[in-house]
Design a protein around this motif. Structure first.
Motif, PDB file in Angstrom:
ATOM      1  N   ALA A   1      -5.185   2.392   6.950  1.00 13.24           N
ATOM      2  CA  ALA A   1      -5.691   2.496   8.316  1.00 13.24           C
ATOM      3  C   ALA A   1      -6.209   1.136   8.798  1.00 13.24           C
ATOM      4  O   ALA A   1      -5.978   0.744   9.952  1.00 13.24           O
ATOM      5  CB  ALA A   1      -6.805   3.538   8.389  1.00 13.24           C
ATOM      6  N   LYS A   2      -6.901   0.406   7.886  1.00 15.78           N
ATOM      7  CA  LYS A   2      -7.400  -0.922   8.255  1.00 15.78           C
ATOM      8  C   LYS A   2      -6.238  -1.883   8.520  1.00 15.78           C
ATOM      9  O   LYS A   2      -6.265  -2.674   9.483  1.00 15.78           O
ATOM     10  CB  LYS A   2      -8.270  -1.447   7.113  1.00 15.78           C
ATOM     11  CG  LYS A   2      -8.837  -2.854   7.357  1.00 15.78           C
ATOM     12  CD  LYS A   2      -9.846  -2.873   8.495  1.00 15.78           C
ATOM     13  CE  LYS A   2     -10.613  -4.187   8.557  1.00 15.78           C
ATOM     14  NZ  LYS A   2      -9.756  -5.353   8.684  1.00 15.78           N
ATOM     15  N   GLN A   3      -5.227  -1.770   7.665  1.00 13.63           N
ATOM     16  CA  GLN A   3      -4.058  -2.650   7.841  1.00 13.63           C
ATOM     17  C   GLN A   3      -3.356  -2.370   9.157  1.00 13.63           C
ATOM     18  O   GLN A   3      -2.943  -3.295   9.873  1.00 13.63           O
ATOM     19  CB  GLN A   3      -3.085  -2.440   6.666  1.00 13.63           C
ATOM     20  CG  GLN A   3      -1.863  -3.333   6.693  1.00 13.63           C
ATOM     21  CD  GLN A   3      -0.678  -2.673   7.379  1.00 13.63           C
ATOM     22  OE1 GLN A   3      -0.635  -1.458   7.526  1.00 13.63           O
ATOM     23  NE2 GLN A   3       0.270  -3.492   7.814  1.00 13.63           N
TER      24      GLN A   3
ATOM     25  N   LYS B   1      -8.203   7.310  -5.613  1.00 16.11           N
ATOM     26  CA  LYS B   1      -7.278   6.209  -5.314  1.00 16.11           C
ATOM     27  C   LYS B   1      -6.556   6.435  -3.986  1.00 16.11           C
ATOM     28  O   LYS B   1      -6.380   5.505  -3.187  1.00 16.11           O
ATOM     29  CB  LYS B   1      -6.247   6.065  -6.438  1.00 16.11           C
ATOM     30  CG  LYS B   1      -6.769   5.320  -7.640  1.00 16.11           C
ATOM     31  CD  LYS B   1      -7.007   3.847  -7.296  1.00 16.11           C
ATOM     32  CE  LYS B   1      -7.465   3.038  -8.475  1.00 16.11           C
ATOM     33  NZ  LYS B   1      -7.726   1.632  -8.091  1.00 16.11           N
ATOM     34  N   MET B   2      -6.127   7.682  -3.747  1.00 22.34           N
ATOM     35  CA  MET B   2      -5.408   7.990  -2.516  1.00 22.34           C
ATOM     36  C   MET B   2      -6.307   7.790  -1.304  1.00 22.34           C
ATOM     37  O   MET B   2      -5.876   7.270  -0.265  1.00 22.34           O
ATOM     38  CB  MET B   2      -4.891   9.428  -2.558  1.00 22.34           C
ATOM     39  CG  MET B   2      -3.767   9.645  -3.557  1.00 22.34           C
ATOM     40  SD  MET B   2      -2.253   8.763  -3.112  1.00 22.34           S
ATOM     41  CE  MET B   2      -1.691   9.780  -1.751  1.00 22.34           C
ATOM     42  N   LYS B   3      -7.599   8.188  -1.430  1.00 16.68           N
ATOM     43  CA  LYS B   3      -8.538   7.996  -0.332  1.00 16.68           C
ATOM     44  C   LYS B   3      -8.721   6.511  -0.037  1.00 16.68           C
ATOM     45  O   LYS B   3      -8.692   6.067   1.114  1.00 16.68           O
ATOM     46  CB  LYS B   3      -9.887   8.633  -0.695  1.00 16.68           C
ATOM     47  CG  LYS B   3     -10.935   8.452   0.394  1.00 16.68           C
ATOM     48  CD  LYS B   3     -12.261   9.101  -0.019  1.00 16.68           C
ATOM     49  CE  LYS B   3     -13.304   8.885   1.071  1.00 16.68           C
ATOM     50  NZ  LYS B   3     -14.625   9.462   0.681  1.00 16.68           N
ATOM     51  N   GLU B   4      -8.910   5.729  -1.118  1.00 20.50           N
ATOM     52  CA  GLU B   4      -9.091   4.282  -0.960  1.00 20.50           C
ATOM     53  C   GLU B   4      -7.857   3.645  -0.319  1.00 20.50           C
ATOM     54  O   GLU B   4      -7.957   2.796   0.572  1.00 20.50           O
ATOM     55  CB  GLU B   4      -9.365   3.672  -2.332  1.00 20.50           C
ATOM     56  CG  GLU B   4      -9.525   2.149  -2.300  1.00 20.50           C
ATOM     57  CD  GLU B   4      -9.688   1.575  -3.694  1.00 20.50           C
ATOM     58  OE1 GLU B   4      -9.554   0.343  -3.835  1.00 20.50           O
ATOM     59  OE2 GLU B   4      -9.921   2.365  -4.646  1.00 20.50           O
TER      60      GLU B   4
ATOM     61  N   ILE C   1       0.843  -1.208   0.000  1.00 20.72           N
ATOM     62  CA  ILE C   1       0.000   0.000   0.000  1.00 20.72           C
ATOM     63  C   ILE C   1       0.871   1.248   0.000  1.00 20.72           C
ATOM     64  O   ILE C   1       0.609   2.218  -0.737  1.00 20.72           O
ATOM     65  CB  ILE C   1      -0.955  -0.012   1.210  1.00 20.72           C
ATOM     66  CG1 ILE C   1      -1.966  -1.167   1.076  1.00 20.72           C
ATOM     67  CG2 ILE C   1      -1.679   1.321   1.338  1.00 20.72           C
ATOM     68  CD1 ILE C   1      -2.817  -1.378   2.312  1.00 20.72           C
ATOM     69  N   ASN C   2       1.916   1.239   0.817  1.00 19.07           N
ATOM     70  CA  ASN C   2       2.812   2.405   0.885  1.00 19.07           C
ATOM     71  C   ASN C   2       3.488   2.653  -0.460  1.00 19.07           C
ATOM     72  O   ASN C   2       3.681   3.813  -0.869  1.00 19.07           O
ATOM     73  CB  ASN C   2       3.880   2.180   1.961  1.00 19.07           C
ATOM     74  CG  ASN C   2       3.306   2.265   3.364  1.00 19.07           C
ATOM     75  OD1 ASN C   2       2.281   2.911   3.580  1.00 19.07           O
ATOM     76  ND2 ASN C   2       3.951   1.608   4.319  1.00 19.07           N
ATOM     77  N   ASN C   3       3.873   1.581  -1.158  1.00 14.84           N
ATOM     78  CA  ASN C   3       4.516   1.742  -2.461  1.00 14.84           C
ATOM     79  C   ASN C   3       3.559   2.372  -3.468  1.00 14.84           C
ATOM     80  O   ASN C   3       3.956   3.237  -4.269  1.00 14.84           O
ATOM     81  CB  ASN C   3       4.999   0.381  -2.984  1.00 14.84           C
ATOM     82  CG  ASN C   3       6.157  -0.161  -2.177  1.00 14.84           C
ATOM     83  OD1 ASN C   3       6.893   0.598  -1.549  1.00 14.84           O
ATOM     84  ND2 ASN C   3       6.330  -1.474  -2.171  1.00 14.84           N
ATOM     85  N   ILE C   4       2.276   1.949  -3.427  1.00 18.79           N
ATOM     86  CA  ILE C   4       1.290   2.517  -4.367  1.00 18.79           C
ATOM     87  C   ILE C   4       1.028   3.986  -4.034  1.00 18.79           C
ATOM     88  O   ILE C   4       0.946   4.848  -4.930  1.00 18.79           O
ATOM     89  CB  ILE C   4      -0.018   1.704  -4.326  1.00 18.79           C
ATOM     90  CG1 ILE C   4       0.243   0.258  -4.766  1.00 18.79           C
ATOM     91  CG2 ILE C   4      -1.074   2.337  -5.229  1.00 18.79           C
ATOM     92  CD1 ILE C   4      -0.963  -0.658  -4.609  1.00 18.79           C
ATOM     93  N   ILE C   5       0.907   4.284  -2.721  1.00 15.56           N
ATOM     94  CA  ILE C   5       0.706   5.686  -2.310  1.00 15.56           C
ATOM     95  C   ILE C   5       1.880   6.541  -2.765  1.00 15.56           C
ATOM     96  O   ILE C   5       1.706   7.659  -3.284  1.00 15.56           O
ATOM     97  CB  ILE C   5       0.541   5.770  -0.779  1.00 15.56           C
ATOM     98  CG1 ILE C   5      -0.786   5.127  -0.353  1.00 15.56           C
ATOM     99  CG2 ILE C   5       0.607   7.218  -0.311  1.00 15.56           C
ATOM    100  CD1 ILE C   5      -0.968   5.038   1.150  1.00 15.56           C
TER     101      ILE C   5
END
Length: 292
Positions: free
Chosen positions: A161-163, A152-155, A124-128
């Motif tokens: 946050a869930k992770q 996309k950034m919101k998703e 997730i961090n890499n995609i952000i």
């Protein structure tokens, strides 16, 4: 004049003699050191022999006393072993062993799941990071719309946050299992310690007999050594004396050689043989020069 009288050979002889003197002095120093070393060895050997014989006798007496003490100690240790066995609950030990194994298995399972959860967070961090640094699609090379990027950034942040929340739950559960495992292991180790103490006492009982047998063998060995050392003391000292005699003989010969070389050096100096020869021919040389 030396060349004229053909006495320059004495200069050559003088240089050769200096080399002989240097070699002789080195040999004299080495032989003196060997003689001093051998004399010291003889003195120290005599002292060491006396001390060694005395020490062997003391060791024999000490070993004999040890054997008697070990025999008295064995019965006391056997009583301690029986007392230690009576304090061990083997059934409870097996229960703790099974409990700690199950807790450890659950703990390992959660650790594997946690690793996967951490890997998801990294993805997730890499995609952000990609959306933060790029505005063009790397596949189709088209510009990324701001609205699309924002969605996309919101998703992605919601997934992040869930992770992180799931990761905290894993950490809490793992911590609980760690504490449970530690308690089981501590209790199990306490029983193991008691069992080890009993086994240690048992080994002590068994080793006492072995130690007694070994001590008896040592006494026999020491007695044989004592007899052997008494017979070989004089032989060692005689051997050193023979070596010292050879070295001193070589030392005397070397000293005589040094004195002879010293006399030769004096003869080969400028005021030695060469001076006598030159004085013998000096008047003739002066007369011939005057005539010319």
């Amino acid at each position: 004049i030396e060349q004229l009288l053909r006495i320059d050979i004495f200069s050559t002889m003088s240089q050769i003699t200096k080399t002989y003197v240097s070699e002789t002095n080195s040999l004299l120093t080495e032989l003196s050191h060997q003689a001093d070393t051998l004399a010291l060895k003889i003195e120290m050997r005599k002292k060491n022999d006396e001390a060694l014989l005395k020490q062997i006798e003391v060791d024999i007496e000490s070993k004999q006393q040890d054997v008697e003490q070990l025999k008295n100690k064995r019965n006391e240790v056997e009583i301690r072993y029986q007392d230690a066995l009576s304090q061990i609950d083997r059934n409870y030990m097996e229960e703790l062993k099974a409990k700690s194994k199950k807790t450890k298995d659950d703990w390992n399972t959660l650790e594997q799941l946690r690793v996967k959860k951490v890997s998801q967070g990294e993805q997730i961090n890499n995609i952000i990071s990609f959306f933060e640094k790029n505005n063009v699609c790397p596949t189709c090379t088209q510009k990324l719309e701001d609205t699309f990027v924002a969605e996309k950034m919101k998703e992605l942040h919601e997934k992040k946050a869930k992770q992180e929340s799931d990761l905290k739950l894993f950490d809490n559960k793992i911590y609980e299992l760690q504490m449970t495992y530690k308690q089981s292991v501590d209790a199990f180790n306490k029983i193991i310690q008691d069992l080890n103490k009993a086994e240690e006492i048992k080994r002590e009982v068994s080793s006492i007999d072995t130690t007694i047998q070994f001590a008896v063998k040592q006494i026999i060995s020491l007695q044989a050594r004592l007899e052997r050392e008494r017979n070989t003391v004089s032989e060692d000292v005689t051997s050193f004396f023979e070596e010292l005699s050879v070295v001193r003989k070589a030392l005397n010969e070397c000293q005589v050689k040094k004195e002879a070389l010293s006399i030769i050096q004096d003869l080969l100096k400028d005021d030695g043989v060469k001076s006598i020869i030159i004085k013998s021919y000096l008047n003739i040389i002066n007369a011939l020069v005057s005539m010319n």
